[in-house]
Design a protein around this motif. Structure first.
Motif, PDB file in Angstrom:
ATOM      1  N   THR A  70     -52.991  -2.297 -27.400  1.00  7.63           N
ATOM      2  CA  THR A  70     -52.136  -1.149 -28.145  1.00  7.63           C
ATOM      3  C   THR A  70     -52.968  -0.058 -28.775  1.00  7.63           C
ATOM      4  OG1 THR A  70     -50.701  -3.022 -29.082  1.00  7.63           O
ATOM      5  CG2 THR A  70     -50.624  -1.147 -30.316  1.00  7.63           C
ATOM      6  N   ALA A  71     -52.305   1.143 -28.552  1.00  7.18           N
ATOM      7  CA  ALA A  71     -52.805   2.308 -28.842  1.00  7.18           C
ATOM      8  C   ALA A  71     -52.324   2.502 -30.453  1.00  7.18           C
ATOM      9  CB  ALA A  71     -52.335   3.735 -28.100  1.00  7.18           C
ATOM     10  N   LEU A  72     -53.236   2.508 -31.423  1.00  8.33           N
ATOM     11  CA  LEU A  72     -52.925   2.707 -32.793  1.00  8.33           C
ATOM     12  C   LEU A  72     -53.183   4.126 -33.084  1.00  8.33           C
ATOM     13  CD1 LEU A  72     -54.814  -0.656 -34.300  1.00  8.33           C
ATOM     14  CD2 LEU A  72     -52.507  -0.218 -33.938  1.00  8.33           C
ATOM     15  N   GLU A 150     -41.853 -23.107 -35.535  1.00  8.85           N
ATOM     16  CA  GLU A 150     -40.507 -23.501 -36.424  1.00  8.85           C
ATOM     17  C   GLU A 150     -39.462 -22.384 -36.049  1.00  8.85           C
ATOM     18  OE1 GLU A 150     -37.985 -25.083 -37.522  1.00  8.85           O
ATOM     19  OE2 GLU A 150     -39.398 -26.220 -39.076  1.00  8.85           O
ATOM     20  N   ARG A 151     -38.376 -22.683 -36.052  1.00  9.58           N
ATOM     21  CA  ARG A 151     -37.062 -21.402 -35.785  1.00  9.58           C
ATOM     22  C   ARG A 151     -36.184 -21.959 -36.891  1.00  9.58           C
ATOM     23  NH1 ARG A 151     -36.783 -19.370 -30.453  1.00  9.58           N
ATOM     24  NH2 ARG A 151     -38.434 -20.202 -29.070  1.00  9.58           N
ATOM     25  N   VAL A 152     -35.251 -20.775 -37.130  1.00 11.50           N
ATOM     26  CA  VAL A 152     -34.125 -20.774 -38.139  1.00 11.50           C
ATOM     27  C   VAL A 152     -33.010 -21.476 -37.178  1.00 11.50           C
ATOM     28  CG1 VAL A 152     -32.542 -19.632 -39.200  1.00 11.50           C
ATOM     29  CG2 VAL A 152     -34.722 -18.807 -39.298  1.00 11.50           C
ATOM     30  N   LEU A 308     -36.858  -5.995 -38.875  1.00 11.54           N
ATOM     31  CA  LEU A 308     -37.860  -4.883 -38.720  1.00 11.54           C
ATOM     32  C   LEU A 308     -38.532  -5.284 -37.275  1.00 11.54           C
ATOM     33  CD1 LEU A 308     -40.542  -5.612 -41.585  1.00 11.54           C
ATOM     34  CD2 LEU A 308     -39.284  -3.490 -40.985  1.00 11.54           C
ATOM     35  N   GLY A 309     -39.447  -4.277 -36.765  1.00  7.45           N
ATOM     36  CA  GLY A 309     -40.244  -4.309 -35.620  1.00  7.45           C
ATOM     37  C   GLY A 309     -39.155  -4.260 -34.501  1.00  7.45           C
ATOM     38  N   ASN A 310     -39.397  -4.881 -33.336  1.00  6.72           N
ATOM     39  CA  ASN A 310     -38.754  -4.919 -32.218  1.00  6.72           C
ATOM     40  C   ASN A 310     -37.476  -5.169 -32.197  1.00  6.72           C
ATOM     41  OD1 ASN A 310     -40.643  -3.699 -30.232  1.00  6.72           O
ATOM     42  ND2 ASN A 310     -40.894  -5.440 -29.214  1.00  6.72           N
ATOM     43  N   ALA A 319     -45.191   6.591 -24.623  1.00  8.80           N
ATOM     44  CA  ALA A 319     -46.023   7.384 -25.549  1.00  8.80           C
ATOM     45  C   ALA A 319     -46.568   6.358 -26.874  1.00  8.80           C
ATOM     46  CB  ALA A 319     -44.744   8.007 -26.363  1.00  8.80           C
ATOM     47  N   GLY A 320     -46.580   5.221 -26.375  1.00  4.73           N
ATOM     48  CA  GLY A 320     -47.268   4.193 -27.339  1.00  4.73           C
ATOM     49  C   GLY A 320     -47.105   4.111 -28.846  1.00  4.73           C
ATOM     50  N   GLN A 321     -45.735   4.340 -29.007  1.00  7.90           N
ATOM     51  CA  GLN A 321     -45.256   4.517 -30.304  1.00  7.90           C
ATOM     52  C   GLN A 321     -44.606   3.341 -31.145  1.00  7.90           C
ATOM     53  OE1 GLN A 321     -45.156   7.527 -32.156  1.00  7.90           O
ATOM     54  NE2 GLN A 321     -46.374   8.581 -30.493  1.00  7.90           N
TER      55      GLN A 321
HETATM   56  C1  LIG Z   1     -46.394  -2.839 -22.064  1.00 10.81           C
HETATM   57  C2  LIG Z   1     -46.334  -2.301 -23.167  1.00 10.81           C
HETATM   58  C3  LIG Z   1     -47.225  -1.855 -24.239  1.00 10.81           C
HETATM   59  C4  LIG Z   1     -47.152  -1.012 -25.196  1.00 10.81           C
HETATM   60  N1  LIG Z   1     -48.151  -0.537 -25.794  1.00 10.81           N
HETATM   61  C5  LIG Z   1     -47.920  -0.095 -27.138  1.00 10.81           C
HETATM   62  C6  LIG Z   1     -48.887   0.817 -27.716  1.00 10.81           C
HETATM   63  O1  LIG Z   1     -49.880   1.302 -27.037  1.00 10.81           O
HETATM   64  N2  LIG Z   1     -48.864   1.277 -29.024  1.00 10.81           N
HETATM   65  C7  LIG Z   1     -47.854   0.930 -29.769  1.00 10.81           C
HETATM   66  O2  LIG Z   1     -47.590   1.220 -30.914  1.00 10.81           O
HETATM   67  N3  LIG Z   1     -46.685   0.063 -29.189  1.00 10.81           N
HETATM   68  C8  LIG Z   1     -46.841  -0.560 -27.835  1.00 10.81           C
HETATM   69  N4  LIG Z   1     -45.859  -1.397 -27.434  1.00 10.81           N
HETATM   70  C9  LIG Z   1     -44.842  -1.961 -28.320  1.00 10.81           C
HETATM   71  C10 LIG Z   1     -45.305  -2.971 -29.163  1.00 10.81           C
HETATM   72  O3  LIG Z   1     -45.927  -3.897 -28.293  1.00 10.81           O
HETATM   73  C11 LIG Z   1     -44.191  -3.561 -29.969  1.00 10.81           C
HETATM   74  O4  LIG Z   1     -43.810  -2.719 -30.637  1.00 10.81           O
HETATM   75  C12 LIG Z   1     -44.654  -4.702 -30.799  1.00 10.81           C
HETATM   76  O5  LIG Z   1     -45.045  -5.931 -30.049  1.00 10.81           O
HETATM   77  C13 LIG Z   1     -43.498  -5.162 -31.708  1.00 10.81           C
HETATM   78  O6  LIG Z   1     -44.123  -6.491 -32.495  1.00 10.81           O
HETATM   79  P1  LIG Z   1     -42.915  -7.399 -33.125  1.00 10.81           P
HETATM   80  O7  LIG Z   1     -43.875  -8.118 -34.042  1.00 10.81           O
HETATM   81  O8  LIG Z   1     -41.891  -6.626 -33.688  1.00 10.81           O
HETATM   82  O9  LIG Z   1     -42.464  -8.215 -31.987  1.00 10.81           O
HETATM   83  P2  LIG Z   1     -42.995  -9.172 -30.958  1.00 10.81           P
HETATM   84  O10 LIG Z   1     -44.326  -8.969 -30.518  1.00 10.81           O
HETATM   85  O11 LIG Z   1     -42.073  -9.420 -30.073  1.00 10.81           O
HETATM   86  O12 LIG Z   1     -43.087 -10.493 -31.782  1.00 10.81           O
HETATM   87  C14 LIG Z   1     -41.930 -11.410 -32.081  1.00 10.81           C
HETATM   88  C15 LIG Z   1     -42.740 -12.743 -32.704  1.00 10.81           C
HETATM   89  O13 LIG Z   1     -41.461 -13.409 -32.920  1.00 10.81           O
HETATM   90  C16 LIG Z   1     -41.478 -14.888 -32.547  1.00 10.81           C
HETATM   91  N5  LIG Z   1     -40.001 -15.421 -32.099  1.00 10.81           N
HETATM   92  C17 LIG Z   1     -39.166 -15.030 -31.238  1.00 10.81           C
HETATM   93  N6  LIG Z   1     -38.158 -15.813 -31.409  1.00 10.81           N
HETATM   94  C18 LIG Z   1     -38.227 -16.434 -32.713  1.00 10.81           C
HETATM   95  C19 LIG Z   1     -37.361 -17.128 -33.492  1.00 10.81           C
HETATM   96  N7  LIG Z   1     -36.325 -17.518 -33.122  1.00 10.81           N
HETATM   97  N8  LIG Z   1     -37.845 -17.736 -34.744  1.00 10.81           N
HETATM   98  C20 LIG Z   1     -39.194 -17.493 -35.060  1.00 10.81           C
HETATM   99  N9  LIG Z   1     -40.164 -16.691 -34.397  1.00 10.81           N
HETATM  100  C21 LIG Z   1     -39.553 -16.200 -33.257  1.00 10.81           C
HETATM  101  C22 LIG Z   1     -42.614 -14.550 -31.261  1.00 10.81           C
HETATM  102  O14 LIG Z   1     -42.891 -15.756 -30.593  1.00 10.81           O
HETATM  103  C23 LIG Z   1     -43.184 -13.481 -31.738  1.00 10.81           C
HETATM  104  O15 LIG Z   1     -44.583 -13.999 -32.167  1.00 10.81           O
HETATM  105  C24 LIG Z   1     -45.987  -1.793 -26.126  1.00 10.81           C
HETATM  106  C25 LIG Z   1     -45.040  -2.552 -25.389  1.00 10.81           C
HETATM  107  C26 LIG Z   1     -45.094  -2.845 -24.240  1.00 10.81           C
HETATM  108  C27 LIG Z   1     -44.049  -3.796 -23.678  1.00 10.81           C
END
Ligand SMILES: Cc1cc2nc3c(=O)[nH]c(=O)nc-3n(C[C@H](O)[C@H](O)[C@H](O)COP(=O)(O)OP(=O)(O)OC[C@H]3O[C@@H](n4cnc5c(N)ncnc54)[C@H](O)[C@@H]3O)c2cc1C
Length: 422
Positions: A70-72, A150-152, A308-310, A319-321
């Motif tokens: 990850t590019a921070l 664990e899951r919901v 939140l997040g993804n 763009a590593g955002q």
């Molecule tokens: C190729 C690539 C390169 C990237 N490079 C960069 C970069 O350089 N800079 C940058 O800022 N961003 C980058 N990103 C984006 C970054 O990886 C994501 O923004 C980040 O991973 C999001 O984190 P998250 O915790 O929201 O989701 P995730 O990383 O998807 O984590 C979700 C978590 O939830 C868990 N989960 C899933 N379902 C359930 C459930 N039902 N119950 C409980 N837990 C569950 C999973 O096991 C996982 O641990 C990149 C993405 C990709 C694909």
């Protein structure tokens, strides 16, 4: 190891009650838990993660802490610094001193330097497995409770809380605030009728670590090719060899060919496409391909609920955002929740949560637009567009103010209102 915060019991129902239950222990979910634990140790927080963390896993198969790097941005560094985590992350990071942007087959190219932007580094590159190791160590020593795997199973909204039924337990739990951070296409959000709009880019992102012949000197390369954008990001040396992290976007058919190619053929194709700016590429590590899409949740806040997040927005990686934006969301949310708690305001009310969303709105919109437009702009084969984008790159190279705006964006400083960029 510190004591876990004492969880309350609902007087009427006898059910365990937490201030926050965070679903998803990836980079974003854990970051929020740690920022809250650092802020006020009396937050009661439970983190639910679907996949057990396996510290001996040599293949980095955890969905968040996998083989990617990850590019921070500079703003992410500041947030981690504020949480007391940066000193542990920094030894595993490579500083980005310069960014070099070019368009294959065209003359436009631009360079952005940390010196010019007046900062120590434009950003830092860290392997996700190291981010995972640091965050998980800190989590184990924090007041946060953890359940994995664990899951919901089911969520029942109550008057001023949510009841959560778990897949592996007969005992439900309650939370004032449910934070959904279980990644793109969140199953947990779907249980509440929150859906994600997915717009596939029709591309895959191949990632791999690449050993180089020569030192990279902290230069990150973004290169736009007819097939898609590619990035080579500086990593710390390994076994005495300079390395970088490759992100190579390709149409699915070409991606399948490259994934199936021998290491020798893969390196040959990479060298042809990338040129010799970084010198000779020597070795390639494990390759993984990710399908790329822009995904946005239909809602981010409801009373007692935040996405939140993804799970809220997942972006093109060019763009590593993606994580950087989510970390700014996390920092703003932690700040808003902390202020509400310390003034005796309901931190899980719709008003408080809408306040958080309002603060992050401009940052989210700008970052989404930037990450979405960049690959689309460079995907246009038309010579008029090519001319426009190349004169743009040439202009950027000539105009320090334009370049510094681009650099600020990459560093997470574009939205000053977010307050984490300064
Ligand atoms: C190729 C690539 C390169 C990237 N490079 C960069 C970069 O350089 N800079 C940058 O800022 N961003 C980058 N990103 C984006 C970054 O990886 C994501 O923004 C980040 O991973 C999001 O984190 P998250 O915790 O929201 O989701 P995730 O990383 O998807 O984590 C979700 C978590 O939830 C868990 N989960 C899933 N379902 C359930 C459930 N039902 N119950 C409980 N837990 C569950 C999973 O096991 C996982 O641990 C990149 C993405 C990709 C694909």
């Amino acid at each position: 190891m510190s004591q876990k915060a004492v969880t309350g019991i609902d007087k009427n129902t006898g059910v365990k009650h937490y201030d926050l239950v965070i679903v998803g222990g990836g980079m974003v979910g854990i970051s929020l838990a740690l920022l809250l634990a650092q802020q006020q140790s009396d937050w009661t927080v439970l983190l639910l993660e679907a996949q057990a963390y396996d510290h001996s896993d040599k293949h980095n198969s955890h969905p968040s802490f996998d083989s990617r790097s990850t590019a921070l941005s500079w703003s992410s560094r500041k947030i981690f610094q504020g949480a007391g985590l940066w000193s542990e992350l920094e030894p595993h990071a490579s500083a980005i001193k310069k960014i070099h942007v070019s368009d294959r087959g065209h003359m436009g190219l631009t360079r952005i330097s940390a010196d010019e932007a007046g900062v120590e580094a434009l950003g830092y590159v860290i392997e996700n497995r190291w981010i995972g190791a640091v965050l998980l160590d800190r989590l184990a020593a924090s007041t946060v409770e953890m359940m994995a795997p664990e899951r919901v199973a089911k969520i029942v909204p109550l008057k001023s809380a949510v009841r959560i039924h778990l897949e592996n337990s007969d005992e439900p739990i309650q939370a004032s605030l449910l934070v959904i951070a279980d990644g793109a296409n969140s199953q947990t959000a779907q249980k509440l009728g929150i859906y994600s709009d997915k717009q596939p880019y029709g591309q895959q992102g191949i990632i791999a670590n690449i050993a180089l012949q020569d030192a990279h000197d902290g230069v990150a390369y973004e290169r736009f090719t007819d097939q898609g954008p590619m990035a080579m990001l500086p990593l710390p040396d390994f076994d005495g060899s300079p390395r970088c992290a490759l992100v190579w976007t390709q149409p699915p058919e070409r991606s399948a060919e490259l994934m199936a190619a021998t290491d020798k053929d893969f390196l040959k194709a990479l060298q042809e496409s990338f040129g010799y700016r970084m010198g000779m590429v020597k070795k390639v590590g494990e390759r993984v391909a990710y399908p790329l899409a822009l995904t946005t949740a239909s809602e981010q806040v409801r009373r007692n609920i935040v996405v939140l997040g993804n799970a809220a927005h997942s972006l093109h990686p060019v763009a590593g955002q993606g994580f950087n934006l989510s970390l700014r969301d996390v920092a703003t949310l932690a700040d808003v929740l902390g202020k509400a708690k310390s003034t005796g305001t309901d931190f899980s009310s719709l008003e408080t949560l809408e306040g958080y969303q309002q603060k992050q709105l401009a940052d989210q919109q700008n970052t989404l637009m930037f990450s979405d437009n960049l690959p689309k702009l460079f995907a246009q084969p038309s010579s008029v567009v090519a001319l426009g984008r190349n004169s743009g790159l040439v202009m950027m190279d000539l105009l320090p103010s334009l370049r510094s705006r681009f650099a600020k964006f990459g560093m997470g400083m574009a939205n000053k209102e977010a307050g984490h960029g300064q």
